[in-house]
Design an enzyme around this catalytic site. Structure first.
Site, PDB file in Angstrom:
ATOM      1  N   ILE A 115       0.835  -1.203   0.000  1.00 11.36           N
ATOM      2  CA  ILE A 115       0.000   0.000   0.000  1.00 11.36           C
ATOM      3  C   ILE A 115       0.874   1.260   0.000  1.00 11.36           C
ATOM      4  CG2 ILE A 115      -1.848   1.258   1.199  1.00 11.36           C
ATOM      5  CD1 ILE A 115      -2.725  -1.446   2.421  1.00 11.36           C
ATOM      6  N   LEU A 129      12.955  -2.271   4.898  1.00  6.30           N
ATOM      7  CA  LEU A 129      13.111  -3.272   3.835  1.00  6.30           C
ATOM      8  C   LEU A 129      13.098  -4.695   4.407  1.00  6.30           C
ATOM      9  CD1 LEU A 129      15.683  -1.561   1.397  1.00  6.30           C
ATOM     10  CD2 LEU A 129      13.177  -1.385   1.422  1.00  6.30           C
ATOM     11  N   LEU A 157       2.550   3.729   7.549  1.00  5.47           N
ATOM     12  CA  LEU A 157       2.067   2.441   7.028  1.00  5.47           C
ATOM     13  C   LEU A 157       2.958   1.274   7.406  1.00  5.47           C
ATOM     14  CD1 LEU A 157       1.626   4.700   4.388  1.00  5.47           C
ATOM     15  CD2 LEU A 157       0.090   2.818   3.819  1.00  5.47           C
ATOM     16  N   GLU A 182       4.226  -5.093  10.220  1.00  3.81           N
ATOM     17  CA  GLU A 182       4.091  -6.489   9.821  1.00  3.81           C
ATOM     18  C   GLU A 182       2.612  -6.677   9.528  1.00  3.81           C
ATOM     19  OE1 GLU A 182       6.243  -8.892   9.296  1.00  3.81           O
ATOM     20  OE2 GLU A 182       7.997  -7.684   9.799  1.00  3.81           O
ATOM     21  N   THR A 189      -6.400  -1.074  10.122  1.00  2.00           N
ATOM     22  CA  THR A 189      -7.211  -2.099   9.461  1.00  2.00           C
ATOM     23  C   THR A 189      -8.587  -2.228  10.110  1.00  2.00           C
ATOM     24  OG1 THR A 189      -7.375  -4.496   9.177  1.00  2.00           O
ATOM     25  CG2 THR A 189      -5.996  -3.757  10.969  1.00  2.00           C
ATOM     26  N   ASP A 190      -9.549  -2.732   9.355  1.00  2.00           N
ATOM     27  CA  ASP A 190     -10.871  -3.021   9.947  1.00  2.00           C
ATOM     28  C   ASP A 190     -10.812  -4.249  10.849  1.00  2.00           C
ATOM     29  OD1 ASP A 190     -10.615  -5.025   8.024  1.00  2.00           O
ATOM     30  OD2 ASP A 190     -12.497  -4.596   7.002  1.00  2.00           O
ATOM     31  N   GLU A 191      -9.689  -5.000  10.804  1.00  2.00           N
ATOM     32  CA  GLU A 191      -9.601  -6.218  11.613  1.00  2.00           C
ATOM     33  C   GLU A 191      -9.557  -5.903  13.110  1.00  2.00           C
ATOM     34  OE1 GLU A 191      -6.933  -9.222  10.070  1.00  2.00           O
ATOM     35  OE2 GLU A 191      -7.169  -8.478   8.040  1.00  2.00           O
ATOM     36  N   TYR A 200      -1.861 -10.201  14.820  1.00  2.00           N
ATOM     37  CA  TYR A 200      -1.758  -9.042  13.925  1.00  2.00           C
ATOM     38  C   TYR A 200      -2.776  -7.972  14.297  1.00  2.00           C
ATOM     39  CZ  TYR A 200      -2.846  -6.161   9.855  1.00  2.00           C
ATOM     40  OH  TYR A 200      -3.124  -5.091   9.039  1.00  2.00           O
ATOM     41  N   LYS A 211      -2.285  -4.138  15.807  1.00  2.00           N
ATOM     42  CA  LYS A 211      -2.768  -2.916  15.128  1.00  2.00           C
ATOM     43  C   LYS A 211      -3.734  -2.158  16.049  1.00  2.00           C
ATOM     44  CE  LYS A 211      -2.027  -1.661  11.475  1.00  2.00           C
ATOM     45  NZ  LYS A 211      -0.943  -0.817  10.901  1.00  2.00           N
ATOM     46  N   LEU A 248      -4.213 -13.715  -0.168  1.00  2.00           N
ATOM     47  CA  LEU A 248      -5.099 -14.620  -0.918  1.00  2.00           C
ATOM     48  C   LEU A 248      -5.078 -14.382  -2.436  1.00  2.00           C
ATOM     49  CD1 LEU A 248      -7.311 -16.829  -0.973  1.00  2.00           C
ATOM     50  CD2 LEU A 248      -8.989 -14.977  -0.787  1.00  2.00           C
ATOM     51  N   VAL A 261      -7.980 -23.081  -0.004  1.00  2.00           N
ATOM     52  CA  VAL A 261      -9.074 -22.280   0.549  1.00  2.00           C
ATOM     53  C   VAL A 261      -9.286 -22.753   1.981  1.00  2.00           C
ATOM     54  CG1 VAL A 261     -11.529 -21.727   0.361  1.00  2.00           C
ATOM     55  CG2 VAL A 261     -10.133 -21.949  -1.717  1.00  2.00           C
TER      56      VAL A 261
HETATM   57  P1  NAD Z   1       3.293  -4.769   3.460  1.00  2.00           P
HETATM   58  O1  NAD Z   1       3.600  -5.928   4.345  1.00  2.00           O
HETATM   59  O2  NAD Z   1       3.148  -4.985   2.000  1.00  2.00           O
HETATM   60  O3  NAD Z   1       4.408  -3.629   3.644  1.00  2.00           O
HETATM   61  C1  NAD Z   1       4.869  -3.235   4.908  1.00  2.00           C
HETATM   62  C2  NAD Z   1       6.099  -2.366   4.705  1.00  2.00           C
HETATM   63  O4  NAD Z   1       6.531  -1.940   6.024  1.00  2.00           O
HETATM   64  C3  NAD Z   1       7.275  -3.096   4.058  1.00  2.00           C
HETATM   65  O5  NAD Z   1       7.856  -2.287   3.060  1.00  2.00           O
HETATM   66  C4  NAD Z   1       8.234  -3.320   5.216  1.00  2.00           C
HETATM   67  O6  NAD Z   1       9.614  -3.337   4.828  1.00  2.00           O
HETATM   68  C5  NAD Z   1       7.937  -2.119   6.111  1.00  2.00           C
HETATM   69  N1  NAD Z   1       8.308  -2.416   7.504  1.00  2.00           N
HETATM   70  C6  NAD Z   1       7.948  -3.500   8.240  1.00  2.00           C
HETATM   71  N2  NAD Z   1       8.529  -3.427   9.460  1.00  2.00           N
HETATM   72  C7  NAD Z   1       9.228  -2.259   9.498  1.00  2.00           C
HETATM   73  C8  NAD Z   1      10.016  -1.620  10.487  1.00  2.00           C
HETATM   74  N3  NAD Z   1      10.228  -2.190  11.694  1.00  2.00           N
HETATM   75  N4  NAD Z   1      10.579  -0.425  10.205  1.00  2.00           N
HETATM   76  C9  NAD Z   1      10.379   0.158   8.971  1.00  2.00           C
HETATM   77  N5  NAD Z   1       9.673  -0.413   7.990  1.00  2.00           N
HETATM   78  C10 NAD Z   1       9.090  -1.607   8.255  1.00  2.00           C
HETATM   79  O7  NAD Z   1       1.973  -4.123   4.079  1.00  2.00           O
HETATM   80  P2  NAD Z   1       0.764  -3.397   3.336  1.00  2.00           P
HETATM   81  O8  NAD Z   1      -0.199  -4.422   2.894  1.00  2.00           O
HETATM   82  O9  NAD Z   1       1.310  -2.421   2.373  1.00  2.00           O
HETATM   83  O10 NAD Z   1       0.100  -2.619   4.568  1.00  2.00           O
HETATM   84  C11 NAD Z   1       0.477  -1.294   4.883  1.00  2.00           C
HETATM   85  C12 NAD Z   1      -0.300  -0.837   6.098  1.00  2.00           C
HETATM   86  O11 NAD Z   1      -1.705  -0.926   5.845  1.00  2.00           O
HETATM   87  C13 NAD Z   1      -0.032  -1.679   7.345  1.00  2.00           C
HETATM   88  O12 NAD Z   1       0.006  -0.811   8.453  1.00  2.00           O
HETATM   89  C14 NAD Z   1      -1.235  -2.596   7.425  1.00  2.00           C
HETATM   90  O13 NAD Z   1      -1.522  -2.946   8.770  1.00  2.00           O
HETATM   91  C15 NAD Z   1      -2.319  -1.714   6.844  1.00  2.00           C
HETATM   92  N6  NAD Z   1      -3.434  -2.445   6.203  1.00  2.00           N
HETATM   93  C16 NAD Z   1      -3.199  -3.325   5.181  1.00  2.00           C
HETATM   94  C17 NAD Z   1      -4.274  -3.968   4.567  1.00  2.00           C
HETATM   95  C18 NAD Z   1      -4.082  -4.907   3.404  1.00  2.00           C
HETATM   96  O14 NAD Z   1      -5.076  -5.462   2.912  1.00  2.00           O
HETATM   97  N7  NAD Z   1      -2.873  -5.091   2.887  1.00  2.00           N
HETATM   98  C19 NAD Z   1      -5.569  -3.760   5.030  1.00  2.00           C
HETATM   99  C20 NAD Z   1      -5.765  -2.876   6.092  1.00  2.00           C
HETATM  100  C21 NAD Z   1      -4.677  -2.211   6.655  1.00  2.00           C
HETATM  101  P1  TYD Z   2      -5.459 -12.722   3.617  1.00  2.00           P
HETATM  102  O1  TYD Z   2      -5.162 -12.335   2.211  1.00  2.00           O
HETATM  103  O2  TYD Z   2      -4.387 -13.419   4.404  1.00  2.00           O
HETATM  104  O3  TYD Z   2      -5.995 -11.417   4.372  1.00  2.00           O
HETATM  105  P2  TYD Z   2      -6.682 -11.256   5.844  1.00  2.00           P
HETATM  106  O4  TYD Z   2      -6.367 -12.450   6.652  1.00  2.00           O
HETATM  107  O5  TYD Z   2      -6.016 -10.031   6.373  1.00  2.00           O
HETATM  108  O6  TYD Z   2      -8.146 -11.080   5.591  1.00  2.00           O
HETATM  109  O7  TYD Z   2      -6.721 -13.688   3.612  1.00  2.00           O
HETATM  110  C1  TYD Z   2      -7.958 -13.276   3.055  1.00  2.00           C
HETATM  111  C2  TYD Z   2      -8.959 -14.371   3.330  1.00  2.00           C
HETATM  112  O8  TYD Z   2      -8.602 -15.520   2.556  1.00  2.00           O
HETATM  113  C3  TYD Z   2      -8.989 -14.827   4.782  1.00  2.00           C
HETATM  114  O9  TYD Z   2     -10.334 -15.127   5.148  1.00  2.00           O
HETATM  115  C4  TYD Z   2      -8.146 -16.079   4.795  1.00  2.00           C
HETATM  116  C5  TYD Z   2      -8.356 -16.658   3.401  1.00  2.00           C
HETATM  117  N1  TYD Z   2      -7.234 -17.382   2.788  1.00  2.00           N
HETATM  118  C6  TYD Z   2      -7.452 -18.627   2.195  1.00  2.00           C
HETATM  119  O10 TYD Z   2      -8.586 -19.151   2.179  1.00  2.00           O
HETATM  120  N2  TYD Z   2      -6.395 -19.254   1.597  1.00  2.00           N
HETATM  121  C7  TYD Z   2      -5.133 -18.721   1.606  1.00  2.00           C
HETATM  122  O11 TYD Z   2      -4.190 -19.362   1.063  1.00  2.00           O
HETATM  123  C8  TYD Z   2      -4.923 -17.444   2.215  1.00  2.00           C
HETATM  124  C9  TYD Z   2      -3.548 -16.820   2.237  1.00  2.00           C
HETATM  125  C10 TYD Z   2      -6.018 -16.805   2.788  1.00  2.00           C
END
Ligand code: NAD
Ligand code: TYD
Length: 358
Positions: free
Chosen positions: A12, A34, A80, A83, A133-135, A158, A162, A198, A214
């Protein structure tokens, strides 16, 4: 503005930086440790803008973070770095507690000291935008939506980490008056997503002819938000959001997991048929459920629409088609990740006791 973006080499964060450099005049400082999930290639050639710099810093490293604030004197923070994968948080929660909770504390502490030293005009314009996150709200059953007022009830290491970081951010506003804003969004998907999640995992397993895992019965529901829409929303929240408030960001696209996987299969059948023409859906394999698997997430996104005029522009079918096409066209991006970082193995079952033993 000069915006310090943490986690800008992630999925993101890189979409946010691409958006900031392409569609605004803002300057960007990307602070990223990184980790395995990072890839600077996702940013293209940001230096060409003349408005980009990169600092490889762990957000838990307080002296390095303080020095970055002094060196770059940002007008705003978009936080952002985290982990981000639920399954990895089950296998190794320590890194989630460290980065997501301690790291957010270190950033808040440095931002507060820096903000207190700003002249009044810059101090009142300063923003600390925490991306969450909404989680954090836990799980829903078949009905209902998360609003900004829904009580926190996280399930996984996780989401608990958050939730903790969201509470810290709110506390820094209420106690010290740091001008913060929080956003909580649903599941993102789109180009440059690390193939542990997923949607990219399913696409790459289809391409490799591997089973498509799944979890459980596939009836869990997620709301899907196209990452470029999310980037637009985040910049809106940063620039127009009200200090001390939080905003839910959703995609208006609720789907069961099995429906998502089946749609990917049908899209792959059209865009990249298997040799012999067998349907990709034959590869679907139901596997042991995720421990503590939240049943449903769904967002009431009326506040951000009403107050900030944001609505997602990409519907799920369009976004998914674009995503599948992107992975098909960008093997040079994902191939090294699959070979060197993560080969698609099941995560999130270690250390969890069987519930029903014979
Ligand atoms: P991502 O895992 O793709 O990227 C995370 C980035 O943070 C990476 O570049 C990593 O190197 C960096 N990072 C991790 N630990 C670090 C540290 N200790 N110091 C500096 N940098 C560090 O994550 P994403 O999917 O891009 O998510 C970004 C943000 O959005 C997160 O805060 C996540 O909780 C939130 N979010 C993600 C989703 C989603 O669907 N991906 C949904 C809701 C919220
Ligand atoms: P994921 O992409 O890990 O996001 P989150 O857990 O943050 O929602 O998973 C999305 C949904 O898909 C979740 O309900 C778990 C499910 N899932 C599978 O069914 N198979 C998979 O291999 C993975 C990674 C996730």
């Amino acid at each position: 503005m000069k915006i310090l973006v943490t986690g800008g080499a992630g999925f993101i964060g890189s979409a946010v930086i691409r958006h900031l450099l392409a569609a605004t005049d803002h300057h960007v400082v990307n602070v990223d440790k990184l980790t395995y999930a990072a890839d600077l290639r996702s940013l293209g050639t940001p230096e060409a803008s003349g408005r980009y710099s990169f600092e490889q810093i762990d957000i838990c490293d307080a002296p390095a973070i303080r020095a970055a604030f002094e060196r770059h004197a940002p007008d705003a923070i978009m936080h952002l770095a985290a982990e981000s994968h639920v399954d990895r948080s089950i296998d190794g929660p320590g890194e989630f507690v460290r980065t997501n909770i301690l790291g957010t504390y270190v950033l808040l502490d440095a931002a507060l000291a820096y903000w207190r030293g700003l002249e009044p005009e810059r101090a009142s314009a300063f923003r600390f935008h925490h991306i969450s996150t909404d989680e954090v709200f836990g799980e829903l059953d078949a009905t209902g939506l998360f609003t900004e007022e829904t009580p926190y009830d996280p399930s996984s290491p996780y989401s608990a980490s958050k939730a903790s970081s969201d509470h810290l951010v709110r506390a820094w506003h209420r106690t010290y008056k740091l001008p913060t804003v929080v956003s909580n969004c649903s599941n993102n998907y789109g180009p440059y997503q690390f193939p542990e999640k997923l949607i990219p995992l399913t696409i790459l397993n289809c391409l490799a002819g591997k089973p498509l895992p799944v979890y459980g019965t596939g009836t869990n529901v997620r709301d899907w938000l196209f990452v470029e829409d999310h980037a637009t929303a985040l910049v809106r929240v940063l620039t127009e959001g009200k200090v001390g408030e939080s905003y839910n960001i959703g995609g208006n696209s609720e789907r069961t997991n099995i429906a998502v996987v089946e749609t990917i299969c049908r899209t792959m059948d059209r865009l990249h048929p298997r040799a012999g023409g067998a349907p990709h859906a034959e590869l679907i394999t139901f596997v042991r459920d995720r421990p503590g698997h939240d049943f449903r997430y769904a967002i009431d996104a009326s506040k951000i629409k009403r107050e900030l005029g944001f609505e997602p522009s990409v519907d799920f079918d369009t976004g998914l088609e674009r995503t599948v096409a992107w992975y098909l066209a960008n093997e040079d991006w994902w191939r090294p990740l699959v070979e060197r970082q993560y080969g698609g193995e099941r995560l999130g079952l270690s250390g969890v006791r069987e519930t029903a033993k014979k």
